[in-house]
Design an enzyme around this catalytic site. Structure first.
Site, PDB file in Angstrom:
ATOM      1  CG  HIS A  16     -42.118  -2.665  10.084  1.00 58.57           C
ATOM      2  ND1 HIS A  16     -42.934  -3.796  10.507  1.00 58.57           N
ATOM      3  CD2 HIS A  16     -42.863  -2.117   9.273  1.00 58.57           C
ATOM      4  CE1 HIS A  16     -44.070  -3.879  10.145  1.00 58.57           C
ATOM      5  NE2 HIS A  16     -44.061  -2.752   9.278  1.00 58.57           N
ATOM      6  CG  ASN A  35      -0.724  -4.859  12.202  1.00 61.76           C
ATOM      7  OD1 ASN A  35      -0.249  -5.796  12.100  1.00 61.76           O
ATOM      8  ND2 ASN A  35      -0.001  -3.595  12.423  1.00 61.76           N
ATOM      9  CD  GLU A  91     -41.545  -5.997  12.532  1.00 60.24           C
ATOM     10  OE1 GLU A  91     -41.807  -4.860  11.939  1.00 60.24           O
ATOM     11  OE2 GLU A  91     -42.061  -6.912  12.202  1.00 60.24           O
TER      12      GLU A  91
END
Length: 661
Positions: free
Chosen positions: A46, A396, A68
């Site tokens: 918000h 990795n 929202e």
């Protein structure tokens, strides 16, 4: 309204709110019933929407507005937290981060987010159709706020009434689908200021600017105009749906209420005052200013060394005392300066939970990420550069190290692999470790690949210790990947990671146990700019050896130097270590002390390995400013930089890591 002057504040706060959303989403995924987490995410989204709307970044405002809406349904228990909701929200956060970074690079912050908005709308409609049916929408709320004035504001209202003004309470409602609420509030206030003077607003002006309100707000206006005229002007502002008015008369109770007497009110005031005091102790400072201040201080350190040399030569007592006092003060300043540059590695670590989650889903693996020591502080310059090597190492470990749930179950392991990211201080260094409980390094496979690449022969490979075999993975272009993938670097070897870490003055090592996992350990200096060194003399040249790399200094009798395969070694506390002549390595001319029977030796260390550096004499400890040699001289063997001494001469700084093999 010129918004560009607020761009730095917008970027800082946007990053903070996006990080907060990211962190809370990760926790929410594991605890879907925690409504408090949804409320925190909603508040951040918000606020971000309000800031973006005010700054006129419409794509950010549009996407956060739709986020929202979905979050609002969740916190009102009209929608459940599902994997789909979490996934789309993470995608939205990633897009928002890219838009914010684009703005930081002077971009427009525009991005096609229509597909994300559409998916969020589908989730919203699918969960609660009645909320999207215009026929069922409730009429706008004409809710008003109870407004109380403090003693000063009440006095202003009473005096204004005596001069013919009237006090009106205006209750304003914006349309439910209003996107740029902060902009509409700004336009309403422009109309109000033309009509009179706003005494108070509820919510506060700051909250209105940050869109920390639903769609209703109230103000107290002092005006000479009629209510009807004011109403008509406000209703002309687009997106304003309803305005109601009420006469306002400050009552005696209001002034009495301003003098709170209850213990609860007093404690609230105390808490507010303490909060205000706490917030006033922290300010945001532009990083360029800190860097500029650090550069000036580095010059002062050089001049401090010059003054110390001069005071010793002149021998004046008052001058010596003054220089000693200056040295103590500047050392305290140095500590404060370095502290200002230190930032927690959390800034880098925060990006990894979402990345690990995404990679685990892509590879159909279950991975638990454990972060330890995120509060460990490191020089900002190092923190800015260490992110990419860590990303490569983590990818990795996930791709090559941790097995699939099926394989782990066959081997008697838990189905979920554990990846640990750890940071801690040790001496003048910071260690960062990436550890997994996966398959470990297949040494036979590494040897075969190294032989195939021509890095070593079969006979030589059989003589290597397990540590040396494991470290072959850092060789240039080395990769054991059968196929090129986007996960662990598209076939790019770990030599790139090692080069980056070494360019930061650090080093990397790997330990592995087949079937039990691997651990990559990175050692980094606390700071790159000012360091303590031992000045040594080699012939006519002065060199600096970093104290952080020195184990001990010894005077070695020439007859105590032995030879193994024609290589000189010495016995250091029961351990045989190689002896290296700096004069020979650096090809220093005029080595006057070459035939001396006693040789000064600096014992340096690199992890568990050590070596003795033979010099002509020790000069003493000094704090120096490390300067780069520039692009033309950047690849000089065993030299990491240079410094300016007190007499104006230049001293090269030795890189002990390059001399220990």
């Amino acid at each position: 309204m010129d918004t560009m002057e607020y761009i730095d504040m917008f970027l800082d706060e946007s990053r903070e709110h996006l990080q907060a959303v990211n962190d809370h989403l990760l926790v929410l995924e594991k605890n879907p019933s925690e409504v408090s987490l949804v409320n925190e995410i909603f508040r951040s989204a918000h606020t971000l929407k309000g800031m973006a709307a005010t700054m006129q970044f419409e794509d950010i405002a549009s996407l956060t507005h739709q986020m929202e809406n979905v979050l609002d349904l969740i916190r009102n228990e009209k929608l459940s937290v599902t994997t789909e909701v979490i996934d789309i929200t993470f995608e939205a956060v990633e897009s928002l981060e890219k838009m914010v970074e684009d703005i930081s690079r002077d971009g427009t912050g525009k991005k096609d987010v229509s597909h994300l908005v559409s998916r969020l709308e589908q989730i919203e409609k699918g969960s609660s159709p009645e909320t999207n049916n215009p026929a069922q929408k409730q009429p706008p709320s004409s809710a008003s706020f109870d407004i109380s004035l403090d003693e000063y504001q009440g006095t202003v209202v009473n005096q204004a009434k005596e001069q013919g003004y009237q006090a009106i309470q205006l209750n304003i409602s914006l349309k439910e689908d209003c996107v740029l609420k902060a902009a509409r509030v700004f336009m309403v206030f422009e109309v109000l200021e033309e009509a009179g003077e706003v005494i108070k607003a509820v919510p506060s002006v700051e909250e209105l600017e940050q869109e920390e309100f639903d769609r209703n707000f109230s103000v107290i206006l002092l005006t000479e105009e009629k209510k009807e005229v004011v109403l008509e002007k406000i209703l002309k502002v687009s997106e304003v749906e309803e305005v109601t008015t009420a006469s306002f008369t400050p009552a005696k109770e209001e002034s009495e209420n301003s003098e709170k007497t209850s213990n609860e009110s007093e404690s609230e005031n105390e808490s507010a005052e303490q909060s205000q005091q706490r917030s006033s102790k922290t300010i945001r400072v532009n990083l360029e200013r800190i860097d500029g201040l650090m550069n000036l201080f580095e010059e002062m350190v050089i001049d401090r060394g010059r003054l110390e040399d001069l005071s010793q030569k002149i021998g004046n007592k008052d001058l010596s005392e003054t220089v000693e006092h200056l040295a103590r003060i500047s050392q305290d300043m140095q500590g404060m300066m370095l502290t200002m540059r230190m930032v927690p590695v959390e800034q880098v670590f925060n990006r990894f939970p979402r990345m690990v989650r995404g990679l685990a889903k892509d590879l159909n693996k279950e991975i638990e990420l454990e972060i330890i020591g995120a509060e460990t502080e490191l020089d900002r310059t190092v923190v800015d550069e260490i992110g990419d090597p860590l990303v490569h190492l983590i990818r990795n470990s996930i791709d090559h190290g941790i097995e699939t749930p099926e394989k782990r179950k066959e081997q008697g392991k838990t189905e979920a692999g554990t990846l640990t990211l750890r940071a801690y201080h040790s001496g003048n260094s910071v260690f960062i470790e990436i550890e997994d409980d996966g398959a470990g390094i297949n040494r036979e496979k590494v040897m075969d690949k190294a032989i195939a690449n021509g890095l070593l022969t079969r006979d030589r490979a059989e003589q290597l210790t397990k540590d040396k075999i494991e470290n072959l993975i850092f060789s240039s272009g080395f990769s054991t990947a059968e196929t090129v993938s986007d996960i662990s670097g598209r076939g790019v070897g770990l030599d790139v990671v090692r080069s980056k870490i070494e360019s930061l003055g650090g080093q990397i090592a790997v330990e592995s146990e087949p079937g039990r996992g691997s651990k990559f350990s990175i050692q980094l200096p606390l700071t790159l700019s000012i360091l303590s060194v031992l000045l040594v003399k080699v012939a006519d040249e002065i060199y600096g050896v970093p104290l952080s790399s020195i184990e001990e200094t010894v005077l070695l009798n020439k007859e105590h130097i032995k030879y193994i395969q024609k290589n000189p070694v010495m016995d250091f506390r029961g351990k045989v270590i190689p002896v290296v002549s700096l004069a020979e390595i650096l090809n220093t001319p005029g080595n006057e002390a070459a035939d001396s029977s006693v040789k000064p030796v600096v014992v340096v260390k690199k992890g568990e390995k050590m070596a003795g550096l033979v010099v002509d004499s020790f000069i003493g400890q000094k704090e120096v400013v490390l300067k780069s040699l520039g692009s033309y001289l950047q690849d000089i063997f065993a030299i990491s930089g240079a410094t300016i001494l007190g007499d104006g001469g230049v001293s090269l700084i030795i890189d002990p890591n390059a001399l220990i093999k």
